[in-house]
Design a protein around this motif. Structure first.
Motif, PDB file in Angstrom:
ATOM      1  N   PRO A  87       0.926  -1.130   0.013  1.00 38.62           N
ATOM      2  CA  PRO A  87       0.010   0.013   0.098  1.00 38.62           C
ATOM      3  C   PRO A  87       1.033   1.102  -0.017  1.00 38.62           C
ATOM      4  O   PRO A  87       1.964   1.149   0.625  1.00 38.62           O
ATOM      5  CB  PRO A  87      -0.625  -0.075   1.343  1.00 38.62           C
ATOM      6  N   THR A  88       0.397   2.317  -0.520  1.00 38.92           N
ATOM      7  CA  THR A  88       1.373   3.610  -1.134  1.00 38.92           C
ATOM      8  C   THR A  88       0.733   4.770  -0.727  1.00 38.92           C
ATOM      9  O   THR A  88      -0.732   5.134  -1.061  1.00 38.92           O
ATOM     10  CB  THR A  88       1.730   3.214  -2.382  1.00 38.92           C
ATOM     11  N   THR A  89       1.382   5.890  -0.242  1.00 40.80           N
ATOM     12  CA  THR A  89       0.785   7.056  -0.019  1.00 40.80           C
ATOM     13  C   THR A  89       1.459   7.915  -1.232  1.00 40.80           C
ATOM     14  O   THR A  89       2.555   7.856  -1.583  1.00 40.80           O
ATOM     15  CB  THR A  89       1.470   7.719   1.243  1.00 40.80           C
ATOM     16  N   SER A  90       0.535   8.326  -1.920  1.00 39.05           N
ATOM     17  CA  SER A  90       0.660   9.093  -3.126  1.00 39.05           C
ATOM     18  C   SER A  90       0.621  10.526  -2.939  1.00 39.05           C
ATOM     19  O   SER A  90      -0.379  10.977  -2.521  1.00 39.05           O
ATOM     20  CB  SER A  90      -0.180   8.429  -4.427  1.00 39.05           C
ATOM     21  N   ILE A  91       1.632  11.400  -3.575  1.00 35.86           N
ATOM     22  CA  ILE A  91       1.553  12.659  -3.280  1.00 35.86           C
ATOM     23  C   ILE A  91       1.930  13.325  -4.533  1.00 35.86           C
ATOM     24  O   ILE A  91       2.841  12.775  -5.464  1.00 35.86           O
ATOM     25  CB  ILE A  91       2.607  13.257  -2.253  1.00 35.86           C
ATOM     26  N   SER A  92       1.372  14.598  -4.799  1.00 32.01           N
ATOM     27  CA  SER A  92       1.527  15.550  -6.011  1.00 32.01           C
ATOM     28  C   SER A  92       2.747  16.508  -5.148  1.00 32.01           C
ATOM     29  O   SER A  92       2.298  17.226  -4.502  1.00 32.01           O
ATOM     30  CB  SER A  92       0.630  16.182  -6.501  1.00 32.01           C
ATOM     31  N   ALA A 264       4.865   7.260  -3.488  1.00 34.73           N
ATOM     32  CA  ALA A 264       4.789   7.446  -5.073  1.00 34.73           C
ATOM     33  C   ALA A 264       4.630   8.980  -5.063  1.00 34.73           C
ATOM     34  O   ALA A 264       3.751   9.567  -4.416  1.00 34.73           O
ATOM     35  CB  ALA A 264       3.463   6.889  -5.795  1.00 34.73           C
ATOM     36  N   VAL A 265       5.667   9.549  -5.624  1.00 31.74           N
ATOM     37  CA  VAL A 265       5.814  11.124  -5.930  1.00 31.74           C
ATOM     38  C   VAL A 265       5.578  11.546  -7.466  1.00 31.74           C
ATOM     39  O   VAL A 265       6.245  10.934  -8.227  1.00 31.74           O
ATOM     40  CB  VAL A 265       6.993  11.480  -5.315  1.00 31.74           C
ATOM     41  N   TYR A 266       4.593  12.497  -7.569  1.00 30.62           N
ATOM     42  CA  TYR A 266       4.437  12.912  -8.927  1.00 30.62           C
ATOM     43  C   TYR A 266       4.925  14.365  -8.931  1.00 30.62           C
ATOM     44  O   TYR A 266       4.322  15.192  -8.043  1.00 30.62           O
ATOM     45  CB  TYR A 266       2.990  12.617  -9.269  1.00 30.62           C
ATOM     46  N   THR A 267       5.600  14.801  -9.961  1.00 28.61           N
ATOM     47  CA  THR A 267       5.949  16.356 -10.022  1.00 28.61           C
ATOM     48  C   THR A 267       6.002  16.642 -11.418  1.00 28.61           C
ATOM     49  O   THR A 267       6.021  15.797 -12.354  1.00 28.61           O
ATOM     50  CB  THR A 267       7.182  16.537  -9.303  1.00 28.61           C
ATOM     51  N   THR A 268       6.394  17.815 -11.696  1.00 27.75           N
ATOM     52  CA  THR A 268       6.588  18.399 -13.087  1.00 27.75           C
ATOM     53  C   THR A 268       8.002  19.062 -13.117  1.00 27.75           C
ATOM     54  O   THR A 268       8.233  20.294 -12.305  1.00 27.75           O
ATOM     55  CB  THR A 268       5.689  19.310 -13.601  1.00 27.75           C
ATOM     56  N   GLU A 276       7.746  10.490 -12.409  1.00 23.43           N
ATOM     57  CA  GLU A 276       7.142   9.806 -11.608  1.00 23.43           C
ATOM     58  C   GLU A 276       8.236   8.944 -10.837  1.00 23.43           C
ATOM     59  O   GLU A 276       9.138   8.308 -11.234  1.00 23.43           O
ATOM     60  CB  GLU A 276       6.162   8.531 -12.263  1.00 23.43           C
ATOM     61  N   ILE A 277       8.162   8.975  -9.377  1.00 24.27           N
ATOM     62  CA  ILE A 277       8.916   8.244  -8.602  1.00 24.27           C
ATOM     63  C   ILE A 277       8.270   7.499  -7.448  1.00 24.27           C
ATOM     64  O   ILE A 277       7.662   7.650  -6.790  1.00 24.27           O
ATOM     65  CB  ILE A 277      10.053   9.374  -7.847  1.00 24.27           C
ATOM     66  N   TYR A 278       8.638   6.093  -7.643  1.00 25.66           N
ATOM     67  CA  TYR A 278       8.295   5.147  -6.950  1.00 25.66           C
ATOM     68  C   TYR A 278       9.550   4.501  -6.130  1.00 25.66           C
ATOM     69  O   TYR A 278      10.324   3.938  -6.243  1.00 25.66           O
ATOM     70  CB  TYR A 278       7.605   4.117  -7.505  1.00 25.66           C
TER      71      TYR A 278
END
Length: 413
Positions: A87-92, A264-268, A276-278
């Motif tokens: 299970p994962t915490t996903s952030i922007s 999981a990290v999402y950025t621009t 995308e970084i996992y």
């Protein structure tokens, strides 16, 4: 019992064989894979991100089913230890405050924007506690939680596919590898009766009696259909989108942090580039986000594609920028570089459907109902791993004439 030939032994193919073999003898199922290295494209080099409710309406039912199947499979077979299910915490993450609301939509992959654009924010009382300790933070940045342990998770897709294939082989499923399905044959009633499979290494051919054919060859699915049904006017609208990836090991991601859950990290980083970084179980961090629609698709039996040095160098720069407050290029251990070709469709929706007999070409029919048929399952884009188990289950149900566990009524062409 009708024999089934599945062309393509990636996540969709092995998942379909896995669920088919729960209701028919494994010996009646044949997997055909052209690549000399198993799982050498998206099924082995994807990020492995799973989402319950980030999907478009046409795939929402399939997405919810897939998320639950991943959880159940992991619980039953030790998925955390065997294929890194977590299970994962996903952030922007935005390094500087954004000037307005994020753009929402389903075409984020082609536009080079973030997958986070299709996710709704999740209420979180302690945002600081939700950001991973390995992520570099700067003054004035923004962190938004967009997925929690109830809605997002992740796996190592290569390890998952290897597990599924092992289960299939243990049930008697027959693997032809490396091999190519080169033609079909008909019986006296013009019904599909066998598939000719050529073994690449030995240059031998074998006719496998089969009344059901499933094409799940990823970005190569259209080519496979056209080669087997040469007189068909139907074109399977599946293309490819190339994606580079990098796997590293960082001293700031270790077993003590794993205990609190993966991120999981999402950025621009720039227009058209949204990393995308996992952080995976086992100490690896996966980085991707550089996509290209112009890289030519390799031949089906060509094996693993070679990454472009410039794209890998850019991913390494991203890793050095984002992975920890004191990180330098020499602080990270490179584990693997990859290039895969994800199957995409113009609509953005995958195809999970039976081909009508009238679309197979002049003089070709299939047995009615569950006794025969030609099926296509491809075009899952960035969601192949997330939707893979559910697609396999529903396709097996469709092929065997059972009630479907998810609504795929809009996933034709």
């Amino acid at each position: 019992m009708s024999t089934t030939v599945i062309i393509g032994a990636g996540i969709i193919g092995v998942s379909t064989a896995y669920y088919l073999s729960e209701h028919q003898p494994g010996s009646t199922i044949h997997l055909v894979e052209a690549s000399p290295e198993l799982f050498s494209s998206a099924s082995g080099y994807a990020g492995g991100f799973l989402a319950k409710d980030w999907h478009a309406p046409a795939t929402a039912s399939l997405g919810a089913l897939g998320f639950e199947l991943h959880r159940l499979l992991a619980e039953k077979h030790g998925g955390r230890e065997r294929w890194g299910y977590s299970p994962t915490t996903s952030i922007s993450y935005t390094a500087r405050p954004s000037s307005g609301p994020r753009k929402r939509g389903d075409d984020w992959l082609r536009e080079g924007t973030s997958r986070a654009d299709v996710a709704a924010a999740v209420a979180a009382d302690d945002l600081e506690g939700k950001a991973p300790k390995w992520l570099r933070r700067v003054a004035g940045d923004e962190v938004e939680v967009i997925g929690d342990h109830d809605s997002t998770a992740q796996v190592d897709p290569l390890a998952l596919c290897q597990f599924l294939l092992g289960e299939c082989l243990g049930r008697g499923v027959q693997l032809h590898h490396p091999a190519t399905a080169i033609s079909i044959a008909k019986d006296v009633r013009d019904e599909l009766s066998s598939v000719c499979i050529a073994d690449t290494k030995s240059s031998t051919e074998v006719d496998v009696p089969a009344t059901r054919v499933i094409i799940a060859a990823g970005a190569w699915s259209g080519q496979v259909f056209s080669s087997l049904f040469r007189h068909s006017g139907l074109k399977i609208p599946v293309g490819s989108l190339a994606g580079h990836s990098l796997v590293v090991r960082s001293p700031r991601w270790h077993k003590e942090l794993e205990a609190s859950g993966c991120h999981a990290v999402y950025t621009t980083a720039a227009p058209g580039y949204s990393p995308e970084i996992y952080a995976r179980i086992g100490g690896h961090i996966y980085i991707a986000g550089l996509n290209s629609a112009t890289l030519p698709l390799p031949e089906a039996g060509g094996g693993k594609a070679k990454p472009r040095e410039g794209d890998i160098a850019r991913l390494k720069e991203t890793a050095a920028d984002l992975l920890g407050p004191e990180v330098g290029a020499d602080d990270l251990e490179g584990v693997r570089e990859g290039l895969c070709f994800r199957p995409v469709t113009p609509s953005g929706r995958p195809i999970v459907a039976r081909v009508r007999d009238e679309d197979l070409g002049i003089g070709v029919k299939t047995r009615p109902g569950s006794e025969g048929g030609v099926f296509v399952a491809a075009g899952h884009g960035p969601w192949g791993i997330s939707l893979g188990l559910a697609t396999g289950m529903v396709l097996a149900e469709m092929v065997q004439g059972r009630e479907l566990s998810a609504d795929v009524g809009r996933l034709g062409w």
